[in-house]
Each structure stands twice: as C-alpha cells, then as structure tokens.
Scaffold this motif. Sequence first.
Motif, PDB file in Angstrom:
ATOM      1  N   PHE A   2       0.031  -4.448 -11.941  1.00  0.00           N
ATOM      2  CA  PHE A   2      -0.510  -5.013 -10.541  1.00  0.00           C
ATOM      3  C   PHE A   2      -0.192  -6.615 -10.658  1.00  0.00           C
ATOM      4  O   PHE A   2      -1.013  -7.020  -9.797  1.00  0.00           O
ATOM      5  N   GLY A   3       0.443  -6.994 -11.589  1.00  0.00           N
ATOM      6  CA  GLY A   3       0.725  -8.522 -11.674  1.00  0.00           C
ATOM      7  C   GLY A   3      -0.536  -9.027 -12.630  1.00  0.00           C
ATOM      8  O   GLY A   3      -1.285  -8.410 -13.421  1.00  0.00           O
ATOM      9  N   PRO A  60      -3.865  -7.084  -4.286  1.00  0.00           N
ATOM     10  CA  PRO A  60      -5.055  -6.803  -3.607  1.00  0.00           C
ATOM     11  C   PRO A  60      -5.462  -5.408  -3.265  1.00  0.00           C
ATOM     12  O   PRO A  60      -6.458  -4.762  -3.022  1.00  0.00           O
ATOM     13  N   GLY A  61      -4.404  -4.608  -3.256  1.00  0.00           N
ATOM     14  CA  GLY A  61      -4.724  -3.104  -3.015  1.00  0.00           C
ATOM     15  C   GLY A  61      -4.694  -2.363  -4.326  1.00  0.00           C
ATOM     16  O   GLY A  61      -4.327  -1.251  -4.301  1.00  0.00           O
ATOM     17  N   SER A  62      -4.706  -2.824  -5.447  1.00  0.00           N
ATOM     18  CA  SER A  62      -4.574  -2.121  -6.563  1.00  0.00           C
ATOM     19  C   SER A  62      -5.911  -1.114  -6.898  1.00  0.00           C
ATOM     20  O   SER A  62      -5.613   0.104  -7.342  1.00  0.00           O
ATOM     21  N   THR A  63      -7.152  -1.327  -6.338  1.00  0.00           N
ATOM     22  CA  THR A  63      -8.062  -0.718  -6.231  1.00  0.00           C
ATOM     23  C   THR A  63      -7.718   0.848  -5.653  1.00  0.00           C
ATOM     24  O   THR A  63      -8.150   2.113  -5.888  1.00  0.00           O
ATOM     25  N   LEU A  64      -7.451   0.510  -4.298  1.00  0.00           N
ATOM     26  CA  LEU A  64      -6.967   1.722  -3.410  1.00  0.00           C
ATOM     27  C   LEU A  64      -5.671   2.275  -4.071  1.00  0.00           C
ATOM     28  O   LEU A  64      -5.862   3.635  -4.036  1.00  0.00           O
ATOM     29  N   GLY A  85       1.018  -1.216   0.090  1.00  0.00           N
ATOM     30  CA  GLY A  85      -0.038  -0.177   0.044  1.00  0.00           C
ATOM     31  C   GLY A  85       0.873   1.269  -0.089  1.00  0.00           C
ATOM     32  O   GLY A  85       0.272   2.360  -0.324  1.00  0.00           O
ATOM     33  N   PHE A  86       1.884   1.137   0.336  1.00  0.00           N
ATOM     34  CA  PHE A  86       2.865   2.275   0.650  1.00  0.00           C
ATOM     35  C   PHE A  86       3.881   2.350  -0.672  1.00  0.00           C
ATOM     36  O   PHE A  86       3.689   3.515  -1.347  1.00  0.00           O
ATOM     37  N   GLU A  87       4.541   1.301  -0.922  1.00  0.00           N
ATOM     38  CA  GLU A  87       5.512   1.517  -1.973  1.00  0.00           C
ATOM     39  C   GLU A  87       5.013   1.675  -3.474  1.00  0.00           C
ATOM     40  O   GLU A  87       5.243   2.601  -4.076  1.00  0.00           O
ATOM     41  N   THR A  88       4.183   0.743  -3.600  1.00  0.00           N
ATOM     42  CA  THR A  88       3.436   0.699  -4.931  1.00  0.00           C
ATOM     43  C   THR A  88       2.643   2.056  -5.313  1.00  0.00           C
ATOM     44  O   THR A  88       2.859   2.786  -6.282  1.00  0.00           O
ATOM     45  N   THR A  89       2.228   2.669  -4.456  1.00  0.00           N
ATOM     46  CA  THR A  89       1.093   3.699  -4.505  1.00  0.00           C
ATOM     47  C   THR A  89       2.037   5.037  -4.549  1.00  0.00           C
ATOM     48  O   THR A  89       1.871   5.824  -5.270  1.00  0.00           O
ATOM     49  N   SER A  90       3.012   5.022  -3.837  1.00  0.00           N
ATOM     50  CA  SER A  90       3.978   6.322  -3.777  1.00  0.00           C
ATOM     51  C   SER A  90       4.671   6.345  -5.266  1.00  0.00           C
ATOM     52  O   SER A  90       4.602   7.384  -5.738  1.00  0.00           O
ATOM     53  N   ASN A  91       5.134   5.263  -5.816  1.00  0.00           N
ATOM     54  CA  ASN A  91       5.746   5.337  -6.993  1.00  0.00           C
ATOM     55  C   ASN A  91       4.710   5.759  -7.985  1.00  0.00           C
ATOM     56  O   ASN A  91       5.310   6.133  -8.831  1.00  0.00           O
ATOM     57  N   LEU A  92       3.549   5.240  -8.000  1.00  0.00           N
ATOM     58  CA  LEU A  92       2.685   5.624  -8.892  1.00  0.00           C
ATOM     59  C   LEU A  92       2.266   6.882  -8.976  1.00  0.00           C
ATOM     60  O   LEU A  92       2.200   7.658 -10.173  1.00  0.00           O
ATOM     61  N   ILE A  93       2.056   7.483  -7.723  1.00  0.00           N
ATOM     62  CA  ILE A  93       1.775   9.047  -7.717  1.00  0.00           C
ATOM     63  C   ILE A  93       2.967   9.924  -8.106  1.00  0.00           C
ATOM     64  O   ILE A  93       2.703  10.661  -8.917  1.00  0.00           O
TER      65      ILE A  93
END
Length: 371
Positions: free
Chosen positions: A314-315, A322-326, A212-220
């Motif tokens: 997201f694989g 499982p956190g892709s929507t978030l 929830g932290f690493e993937t999202t921060s990179n995306l933003i």
Amino acid sequence: MTFSEHLQAWIVTSYADVRYGLAAPSISADRISPRLAQFPADERNRFIPLYEVLSRWPLMLDHDEHARLRIPITRAMTPATVAGFRRLIRDTARTLLWDGVKRGGMDIIAELALPLPLYVTSRILGVPDDAVGLLKRCAVDIVDFFGADPQAYLPRAEAAMEAVLRTSDLLCPMVHARREKPRQDLLSTLAGDPSLSDDDIVAICLMMVFAGFETTSNLIGNGIMLLLRHPEQLAAMRQDQELIRGAVKEALRYESPVQRISRLTTAETTLRDIRIEKGSLVYFHAGAANRDPEVFPDPDRFDIWRGSDRHLAFGYSVHTCPGSTLAQTEAEIVLDELCRVTPAVRLTGEPIRWRMNLSVRSLESLPVTFV
C-alpha cells in the motif's frame, strides 16, 4: 537499481531503497508530469484535461496540498467508519459466492473480485446503480494508462481521458445536489467541506474509485488464487479462521496488487551511490521489495503464518493508500465467507493468465468449481 532506456526511468527494487524513496523529501509523488513529458511535444496540450483531473489526486500531491485533500478522506474513512460497511460487504460477498455455488462454479474475477469492491465503493460514495458501469470503465482505463508500455501511452491516455471526462460530467451535478440536500454518503461529506472545490471533490471521488476498485479486486483475486494453489494452507484457514488476516497480508506481500509506484525527483538524489538527476522519473517496485530476501526470508514461498506486516503493497509514509483498511477488510470478509459458506473449491485446471500491465498484478480470470 538500474536505468531503463525503454521506459526512460530509474528502476528501484530493494526493500530499503523503495522504502527510503517513498518517504524522501526530494522525491515527489507527482507521477503525471513526467508521463506527459514523454508524449510527443505536439500532442501534450491535447491531454491537459486529463492532467488537470489526475494532478488533483492526493496520491499525486505533496506537502500542504496533499494534506489539504487527504485530511477530509482520512476523517471520512476512519476504522470505525469502515467497520460500519462490514454488513454490506459480507452480504454482497455471500450473495455472489452462493450464486456461484448454485451454478457449481464461477469465475472468481468476473463474478466476485470485480463486482464486490465496485459495488461497495459506489455505495460508499453514493453513486447510483446505473452509473456503476461507467465507474468501472473509468478505473480500468486509468490503470491501463498508468501501466502502459511507452509505445501505448497515447491510445491509453486517450481512453483514460474520455472516461475521466465522462465520469466527471456524471459527478459534478451530484456534488451540487449533495450541497443542497446531503445524504448519508461520502459524496455528501465531501460536499459539506467548505475547503474543497467541486473540482477537488470530483478528483477525490475518481481516486477513490480507482484505488478502491482496482487494488481490492486484485487483492481478492490474487489471494484466492494463491490459497487454491496451496490447498493445505486453505484447509488450515478453514479450521482456524484467525489465520485469515495473516493470509491477506501474505497475499499482499507475495502478489502485490500494485507492483510499482511512480515518483519524480525534485532535486538531485543519490541512491546506492548512484546520482539521479532532478526531474527524473523513478519506478519504485513494491512487488520486488516485498520479495527482498534481506527482509523476507525464503521470499518466494507463500506462507500465511509468515507475519507479513512489513510489506509495502500500500506504499509507505504519508502517501500510504488511504483505502488500505477498507481493502483489507473486504478481502478478509471474502475469505471468511469462502471458508464458512462454500463447499470444497478447486481450480478448473485452465491456465492462469495475467493482464498485460506494468503497474498492477491482476488476473484476467480465475475459473473454479465447487465440489
């Protein structure tokens, strides 16, 4: 497709092969055992505590065990549940952006892309504010371990194990407390599930922090950088905010937050007429697959109108994040706030620097000015 002597792993890059491999029954999601096997034999036992925690992550498990631990997450993180976090995400994003506007500029990474998903994830789990720094350290150390060059495995593993054990020591008493007195948070939901042990819950929470932290921060961070490098597309998005969802999907394709996904063959497997032995480490490169010209015409062109629904950021298959929507929701809200409440934003002209990591695509910093 090739074998890397340096990494002691197969490298798979085409879209068709990556998608096939991520769903193949003869290829396991276990990415811990082959890493541990690459350690010097006299060092492996020292890292068993790290192995025992990470090997419980649903992302690392197969078949029945994967389903047992993933189902509680899926039940707790429905689209409707994620929609309930939109106000929290929007208020936090707006506050962080306005702070930057008042200063005339900000580092998008340090002051938005990192703190926003970390804060949101901690609120969802129910972790107190004074523990957020430890969660961040844990997530960073784990991703640095997963993305390390083999020569750096041992020091990266040591840092990751220390952070994982410290975070586990924080979470265990919280699990016990939630069993006695539940709250309105994910930790309480998991603690109320009789099928989950304390170790299961701690492992799930650690995985949620990491993903929830690493993937999202990179995306933003990557998404904002791409739009600032393509100002005509940012201007179009300001005029028509219906383009935001497409912009997020194109950012996921073009600069995939997770570049490679590790797997382990559990039986002899054939790809492209090449035989891969049982017990082999395989890196499926989602970042390369998302630039495959057979699937994405003119793949090196960033285009928010493309319609990048087929990306593998997201694989794929049962192990889709499982956190892709978030993650997508957070990125969409950040871009929406960027369009609504900020004046013109520009890169400062400082060189773009990427973190040295073989697994993720992550910026060290992204300084901007508001004009």
